[in-house]
Design a protein around this motif. Structure first.
Motif, mmCIF file in Angstrom:
data_model
loop_
_atom_site.group_PDB
_atom_site.id
_atom_site.type_symbol
_atom_site.label_atom_id
_atom_site.label_comp_id
_atom_site.label_asym_id
_atom_site.label_seq_id
_atom_site.Cartn_x
_atom_site.Cartn_y
_atom_site.Cartn_z
ATOM 1 N N GLY A 151 41.139 35.089 37.139
ATOM 2 C CA GLY A 151 41.369 35.875 35.944
ATOM 3 C C GLY A 151 42.598 36.752 36.007
ATOM 4 O O GLY A 151 42.942 37.391 35.014
ATOM 5 N N MET A 152 43.261 36.799 37.164
ATOM 6 C CA MET A 152 44.489 37.582 37.311
ATOM 7 C C MET A 152 45.617 36.651 37.723
ATOM 8 O O MET A 152 45.453 35.809 38.599
ATOM 9 N N ASN A 153 46.783 36.823 37.068
ATOM 10 C CA ASN A 153 47.924 35.953 37.309
ATOM 11 C C ASN A 153 49.205 36.769 37.314
ATOM 12 O O ASN A 153 49.232 37.926 36.887
ATOM 13 N N VAL A 154 50.252 36.127 37.814
ATOM 14 C CA VAL A 154 51.587 36.676 37.654
ATOM 15 C C VAL A 154 52.037 36.292 36.248
ATOM 16 O O VAL A 154 52.365 35.133 35.979
ATOM 17 N N VAL A 155 52.030 37.247 35.330
ATOM 18 C CA VAL A 155 52.273 36.958 33.917
ATOM 19 C C VAL A 155 53.705 37.245 33.499
ATOM 20 O O VAL A 155 54.036 37.125 32.314
ATOM 21 N N CYS B 220 57.241 42.912 21.252
ATOM 22 C CA CYS B 220 55.820 42.993 20.906
ATOM 23 C C CYS B 220 55.349 44.427 21.091
ATOM 24 O O CYS B 220 56.033 45.243 21.718
ATOM 25 N N ASP B 221 54.186 44.730 20.554
ATOM 26 C CA ASP B 221 53.625 46.071 20.692
ATOM 27 C C ASP B 221 53.163 46.300 22.131
ATOM 28 O O ASP B 221 52.597 45.399 22.760
ATOM 29 N N PHE B 222 53.408 47.505 22.624
ATOM 30 C CA PHE B 222 53.017 47.862 23.994
ATOM 31 C C PHE B 222 52.210 49.152 23.952
ATOM 32 O O PHE B 222 52.659 50.156 23.381
ATOM 33 N N LYS B 223 51.017 49.114 24.553
ATOM 34 C CA LYS B 223 50.120 50.263 24.538
ATOM 35 C C LYS B 223 49.581 50.522 25.937
ATOM 36 O O LYS B 223 49.621 49.654 26.813
ATOM 37 N N MET B 224 49.039 51.704 26.150
ATOM 38 C CA MET B 224 48.355 52.096 27.383
ATOM 39 C C MET B 224 46.876 52.298 27.090
ATOM 40 O O MET B 224 46.508 52.753 26.002
ATOM 41 N N GLY B 225 46.045 51.952 28.060
ATOM 42 C CA GLY B 225 44.610 52.125 27.869
ATOM 43 C C GLY B 225 43.862 51.993 29.182
ATOM 44 O O GLY B 225 44.437 51.725 30.238
ATOM 45 N N LYS B 226 42.546 52.196 29.122
ATOM 46 C CA LYS B 226 41.676 52.063 30.288
ATOM 47 C C LYS B 226 41.267 50.606 30.424
ATOM 48 O O LYS B 226 40.444 50.102 29.660
ATOM 49 N N LEU B 227 41.849 49.920 31.404
ATOM 50 C CA LEU B 227 41.567 48.499 31.571
ATOM 51 C C LEU B 227 40.707 48.205 32.805
ATOM 52 O O LEU B 227 39.659 47.572 32.715
ATOM 53 N N LEU B 228 41.171 48.659 33.970
ATOM 54 C CA LEU B 228 40.491 48.293 35.224
ATOM 55 C C LEU B 228 39.056 48.805 35.266
ATOM 56 O O LEU B 228 38.176 48.148 35.824
ATOM 57 N N ALA B 229 38.815 49.977 34.681
ATOM 58 C CA ALA B 229 37.462 50.536 34.714
ATOM 59 C C ALA B 229 36.489 49.753 33.846
ATOM 60 O O ALA B 229 35.274 49.833 34.048
ATOM 61 N N ALA C 67 34.722 33.489 46.044
ATOM 62 C CA ALA C 67 35.582 33.578 44.866
ATOM 63 C C ALA C 67 35.156 34.742 43.983
ATOM 64 O O ALA C 67 33.970 35.071 43.889
ATOM 65 N N PHE C 68 36.147 35.356 43.335
ATOM 66 C CA PHE C 68 35.912 36.445 42.399
ATOM 67 C C PHE C 68 36.684 36.184 41.115
ATOM 68 O O PHE C 68 37.738 35.534 41.118
ATOM 69 N N ALA C 69 36.148 36.700 40.025
ATOM 70 C CA ALA C 69 36.827 36.642 38.739
ATOM 71 C C ALA C 69 36.550 37.933 37.981
ATOM 72 O O ALA C 69 35.458 38.506 38.097
ATOM 73 N N TYR C 70 37.537 38.377 37.231
ATOM 74 C CA TYR C 70 37.411 39.613 36.460
ATOM 75 C C TYR C 70 37.830 39.343 35.016
ATOM 76 O O TYR C 70 38.801 38.624 34.762
ATOM 77 N N MET C 71 37.099 39.924 34.085
ATOM 78 C CA MET C 71 37.448 39.757 32.675
ATOM 79 C C MET C 71 37.073 41.015 31.906
ATOM 80 O O MET C 71 36.240 41.821 32.344
ATOM 81 N N GLY C 72 37.709 41.172 30.761
ATOM 82 C CA GLY C 72 37.455 42.321 29.912
ATOM 83 C C GLY C 72 36.082 42.255 29.266
ATOM 84 O O GLY C 72 35.457 41.189 29.190
ATOM 85 N N PRO C 73 35.589 43.389 28.766
ATOM 86 C CA PRO C 73 34.236 43.427 28.202
ATOM 87 C C PRO C 73 34.090 42.590 26.940
ATOM 88 O O PRO C 73 32.984 42.183 26.581
ATOM 89 N N PRO D 187 34.790 36.161 26.350
ATOM 90 C CA PRO D 187 33.613 35.277 26.453
ATOM 91 C C PRO D 187 33.292 34.945 27.891
ATOM 92 O O PRO D 187 34.182 34.878 28.754
ATOM 93 N N ILE D 188 32.022 34.698 28.167
ATOM 94 C CA ILE D 188 31.572 34.502 29.541
ATOM 95 C C ILE D 188 32.062 33.177 30.117
ATOM 96 O O ILE D 188 32.223 33.041 31.328
ATOM 97 N N LEU D 189 32.303 32.183 29.250
ATOM 98 C CA LEU D 189 32.808 30.909 29.752
ATOM 99 C C LEU D 189 34.208 31.043 30.338
ATOM 100 O O LEU D 189 34.608 30.242 31.192
ATOM 101 N N GLN D 190 34.950 32.043 29.912
ATOM 102 C CA GLN D 190 36.275 32.281 30.479
ATOM 103 C C GLN D 190 36.156 32.720 31.932
ATOM 104 O O GLN D 190 36.950 32.307 32.789
ATOM 105 N N ALA D 191 35.164 33.558 32.227
ATOM 106 C CA ALA D 191 34.952 33.991 33.611
ATOM 107 C C ALA D 191 34.553 32.810 34.494
ATOM 108 O O ALA D 191 34.979 32.711 35.644
#
Length: 459
Positions: free
Chosen positions: A110-114, A181-190, A291-297, A300-304
């Motif tokens: 779920g994490m890449n060099v983007v 593109c629009d750029f914003k800051m927010g609480k992501l990792l938590a 293996a580990f995977a992380y995704m936002g709240p 969808p669960i199939l992405q994880a």
């Protein structure tokens, strides 16, 4: 297309403070995050600076000579750089791409060099040709591709110190165009949901003779086995916290979530080489992948699940690269030292003994730019156990297994016989004790009759 990019505010603030403290005029690094085809948003988790080159030089520097040349073309008498023509950026594309390749091996599902980020003034950034920037992004995309190779977008983040601000652009790999593109800051990792899976694997592949089936090297053979395993994983069903996942739903329970895969049984076993004339050996590639995977709240669960499968396959390929790199180095050393005599048969030689000696802590500090000390408990122990790969006749292996079965059968028979003899001895001892008890009981009964029996009276 990605229209909005959200960066974790804590990590972004930490990266900005680090850049200001170093006081360097220019820097390039990698953007770690997540881009999904189904969403028009991108997520940035961290910025990792590219380390200096092998020669000690920076991966990104300023080029001021171009300004002087431009002044000459415009008829400047002095030929000196003018303040109207600021220096542009020069990026070592190959070095940045190599950094991206190594970092991508260490990232979780779920994490890449983007993309890449650039630390420079606003004037320097504008003076740099967009073609130079897009070329650097393309090199990173080729070195660290996504599991979905058809995704054609990457990010370019500019952190400006004069004036102090952030901006983001989306690079289309096909055209090389840079769109804001629009750029914003927010609480992501938590807010990330964690999924973990321990996947046990064992790949058994016969080694065909040279030229058969188009397989030439040991690495080609293992790559073929990993490709078959990847196909099995794609059709595998997933159990999350013991429940079968049948639809693309969202999860709201606390993480981490335990995932198990129900893989089809031996779906892609290689059966092409089946005769003793075609098979010269057997390769067993086995172990366990955590293996580990992380995704936002809101993801969808199939992405994880897809990210976990990709993490398993990429981990196997990374470990194979480490093993073969070690093997090639040691084989080259042995050949330089004279090696063994060429008269021995290949089937009787031990090709190589592999030992992984990678210093994980130092590698993490260098590649991931971890300035502080790393706790030993926070780093997974490296695979230091030696791994041996030897070629033996396939039928010798089968015969050895058969001999082991026969020996095991004899051992089991001997064990059963010993248990039977032990049981017989116990029964004999029990009978002997019973006889002694009966004899003692008879003696006691006779003594009681004589001592307490009725007496006759004389008249």
């Amino acid at each position: 297309m990605v229209k909005t990019v959200i960066a974790d505010d804590n990590q972004s603030k930490s990266a900005e403070d680090r850049l200001f403290q170093h006081g360097i005029p220019a820097q390039v690094g990698l953007v770690i995050g997540q881009l999904n085809r189904s969403s028009d948003r991108g997520f940035v988790y961290d910025l990792i600076p590219t380390p200096p080159t092998d020669g000690g030089g920076p991966a990104c520097s300023l080029k001021s000579e171009a300004a002087g040349k431009d002044d000459k073309k415009k008829g400047s008498k002095s030929g000196k750089p003018s303040a109207e023509f600021p220096a542009s950026l020069v990026v070592d594309n190959d070095w940045v791409a190599e950094h991206a390749r190594q970092v991508s091996r260490m990232l979780l599902g779920g994490m890449n060099v983007v993309g890449i980020y650039l630390w420079a003034s606003e004037a320097t950034f504008k003076a740099t040709s967009p073609a130079v920037l897009s070329q650097a992004i393309k090199g990173v995309a080729q070195a660290a591709p996504f599991a979905d190779n058809e995704f054609e977008e990457r990010l370019l983040i500019h952190v400006s110190y004069s004036p102090r601000r952030w901006s983001c652009r989306v690079c289309t790999l096909a055209s090389g165009g840079l769109q804001p593109c629009d750029f914003k800051m927010g609480k992501l990792l938590a807010s990330l949901q964690a999924f973990r899976c321990t996947y046990n694997f064992e790949i058994r592949l016969p080694i065909p003779q040279s030229g058969i089936l188009g397989i030439i090297t040991f690495k080609d053979l293992i790559c073929r086995g990993i490709a078959n395993l990847a196909k099995d994983l794609q059709s595998a069903k997933a159990l999350i916290n013991g429940h079968l996942v049948t639809e693309n739903v969202h999860t709201s329970s606390e993480s981490p979530h335990d995932v198990q895969f129900l893989v089809p049984f031996n779906k892609h076993i290689s059966t092409e080489a089946c005769s003793s004339e075609e098979v010269v050996g057997l390769v067993v590639f086995s172990g366990a992948i955590c293996a580990f995977a992380y995704m936002g709240p809101r993801e969808p669960i199939l992405q994880a699940i897809s990210d976990l499968k990709s993490d398993i396959v990429s981990s196997l390929r990374s470990r194979l690269d480490i093993i073969t790199d070690e093997a090639e180095e040691e084989v080259a050393l042995s050949l330089d030292g004279g090696g063994e005599s060429g008269g021995d048969s290949l089937a009787e030689k031990s090709i190589h003994k592999l030992a992984l000696r990678e210093d994980v802590k130092d590698h993490c500090q260098e590649m991931m730019s971890m300035d502080g000390p790393i706790e030993t408990t926070s780093v997974v122990d490296p695979e230091t156990a030696p791994i041996s790969a030897a070629t033996r006749s396939f039928w010798d292996v089968v015969h050895k297994c058969t001999s082991n079965l026969v020996n095991d059968s004899k051992t089991n028979k001997n064990s059963i016989q010993r248990e039977a003899d032990a049981g017989k001895l116990e029964r004999n001892n029990l009978n002997f004790l019973t006889a002694i008890l009966v004899l003692l009981s008879a003696l006691l009964f006779g003594w009681a009759v004589v001592a307490f029996g009725p007496t006759k009276t004389a008249y």
